[in-house]
Scaffold this active site. Structure first.
Site, PDB file in Angstrom:
ATOM      1  N   GLY A  72       6.043  -7.869  -0.044  1.00  9.90           N
ATOM      2  CA  GLY A  72       6.490  -9.044   0.876  1.00  9.90           C
ATOM      3  C   GLY A  72       7.418 -10.049  -0.101  1.00  9.90           C
ATOM      4  O   GLY A  72       8.425 -10.419   0.681  1.00  9.90           O
ATOM      5  N   SER A 200       3.574  -6.570   3.691  1.00 11.80           N
ATOM      6  CA  SER A 200       3.118  -6.068   2.172  1.00 11.80           C
ATOM      7  C   SER A 200       1.965  -4.986   2.342  1.00 11.80           C
ATOM      8  O   SER A 200       0.613  -5.686   2.817  1.00 11.80           O
ATOM      9  CB  SER A 200       2.829  -7.130   1.434  1.00 11.80           C
ATOM     10  OG  SER A 200       2.291  -7.035   0.173  1.00 11.80           O
ATOM     11  N   CYS A 326      -4.990 -25.298 -11.174  1.00 15.78           N
ATOM     12  CA  CYS A 326      -5.394 -24.354 -12.298  1.00 15.78           C
ATOM     13  C   CYS A 326      -5.478 -22.783 -11.725  1.00 15.78           C
ATOM     14  O   CYS A 326      -5.135 -21.912 -12.309  1.00 15.78           O
ATOM     15  CB  CYS A 326      -6.486 -24.598 -13.066  1.00 15.78           C
ATOM     16  SG  CYS A 326      -6.409 -26.429 -13.744  1.00 15.78           S
TER      17      CYS A 326
END
Ligand code: PLP
Length: 387
Positions: A72, A200, A326
């Site tokens: 993608g 994708s 994170c």
């Protein structure tokens, strides 16, 4: 070891066993390079062309309009740089929106560094891009509009057909990132009216590292990479024959199973959304309730961190994700959730669960059994939650 309950299908999916089986001979006895004219090569070449037909059939395109890529990201980059560069004599202005994948947004950053003029429109509180706002941004220098079909974090389905109409009324190329929709809901290039789109394979039970770029015949778009004459002389590099074969089979599998899988995934999605809303107070469904991908569930849970929920659910064998810092490898909260107008702490407290073909009602029941006590426990410890 506990069985895993995998609820992160928007990140990637397991390659379907039949897809894998179809790929295997192309790693071993059928290893020829697809462009060689001896029989071992021709065998690979024929398999690539068969896969091209399968990809084209899934999105109602002509096989000549399909180019195999590394996924993608490459397909989005091709649309953006290829179209912006090719049309530079006409103008240097391009338009997108704030909740695109980084494959698009970071390409826009790079275009800006190279001197292009970029407009990045906002979205409303459910994540919708307004076709009128896109139209208001158009100038006589605009050469490209790119808006994704569905968002990977919140599942909001964009009015791409209307946006394509706006683009064409002004003679502008319209690209759409369909990485989250192809193989999951019907995608028809003629119905959308797009000039290019990105696919994708690993998002719909195909292998990783392979994708496709649909480019409508006659589109003014340059090549992205330079090298050999593969892919009709437009995308160089020895073709990833096993990956391409797998992608073709994944498309065929999707076509056969689409209606059944949409119905079942929607049923489980409704169970999960309603179950969370009735068991957990002070949480908010992110995205649209009606125009959303069948498998997507995304909540912001007041007073708790997304990472903590991920880790506690992981101890129960449940894989989910979050748009919080994170987890994405960056310190900033999700640009998608922030664009909806959420506060930092709401974006940090997000939980994304994306369902797929192997999920069952028992999986949803298990989440609904373990998540409310996890949230209650985290809230007891949280200085942010004192209700
Ligand atoms: N666009 C969207 C909407 C995505 O979700 C992703 C993958 O996360 C990509 C592009 C990038 O696709 P790939 O991993 O095949 O490069």
């Amino acid at each position: 070891m506990k069985d895993i309950i995998y609820l992160d299908h928007a990140a990637t999916t397991a390659t379907d066993p039949e897809v894998l089986e179809a790929m295997l001979p192309y790693f071993s006895e059928k290893y020829g390079s697809a462009t060689q004219i001896y029989s071992l090569g021709r065998e690979g070449g024929e398999a690539v062309e068969k896969a091209r037909e399968r990809v084209a059939a899934l999105i109602n395109a002509d096989p000549d309009e399909i180019y195999f890529t590394a996924g993608g990201t490459e397909s989005d980059n091709w649309a953006i740089f290829g179209t912006a560069n090719k049309n530079i004599k006409k103008g240097n202005h391009v338009i997108t929106d704030k909740i695109e994948h980084h494959a698009v947004l970071h390409s826009f950053d790079e275009l800006k560094r190279r001197g292009f003029d970029t407009t990045i429109v906002g979205v409303d509180s459910e994540g919708f891009v307004s076709p009128a706002e896109i139209e208001a941004a158009v100038t006589d220098k605009t050469t490209l509009i790119t808006v994704m079909h569905a968002n990977n974090e919140i599942g909001t389905l964009q009015p791409v057909k209307e946006i394509a109409e706006v683009a064409h009324a002004h003679g502008i190329h319209f690209h759409t990132d369909t990485v989250q929709t192809v193989g999951h809901i019907p995608v028809d290039v003629k119905e959308i009216g797009c000039d290019s789109l990105a696919i994708s394979a690993h998002k719909f039970y195909g292998p990783k590292g392979v994708g496709a770029f649909y480019l409508k015949k006659g589109s003014k778009t340059d090549r992205l990479l330079f090298g050999g004459a593969q892919e009709k002389n437009r995308r160089p590099g020895t073709q990833n024959v096993p990956g391409i074969v797998g992608m073709g089979f994944a498309c065929e599998r999707a076509m056969k199973n689409l209606d059944k899988e949409i119905a079942e995934t929607k049923r489980l999605q409704t169970m999960l959304i309603e179950g969370i809303e009735s068991a957990i107070v002070d949480c908010r469904l992110n995205g649209s309730r009606t125009k959303r991908l069948p498998g997507n569930v995304n909540f912001s849970v007041d007073g708790v961190e997304g990472e903590s929920m991920i880790l506690f659910l992981d101890m129960e064998g449940i894989c989910v994700s979050s748009g919080s810092a994170c987890t994405s490898g960056s310190l900033d909260p999700s640009h998608v959730l922030m664009a909806l107008g959420l506060k930092h702490e709401q974006a940090h407290g997000s939980l994304r669960m994306t369902l797929g073909k192997e999920n069952t009602e028992a999986d949803v029941k298990k989440v609904l059994e373990v998540l409310p006590p996890i949230v209650a426990r985290l809230r007891e410890m949280s200085p942010l939650y004192n209700k």
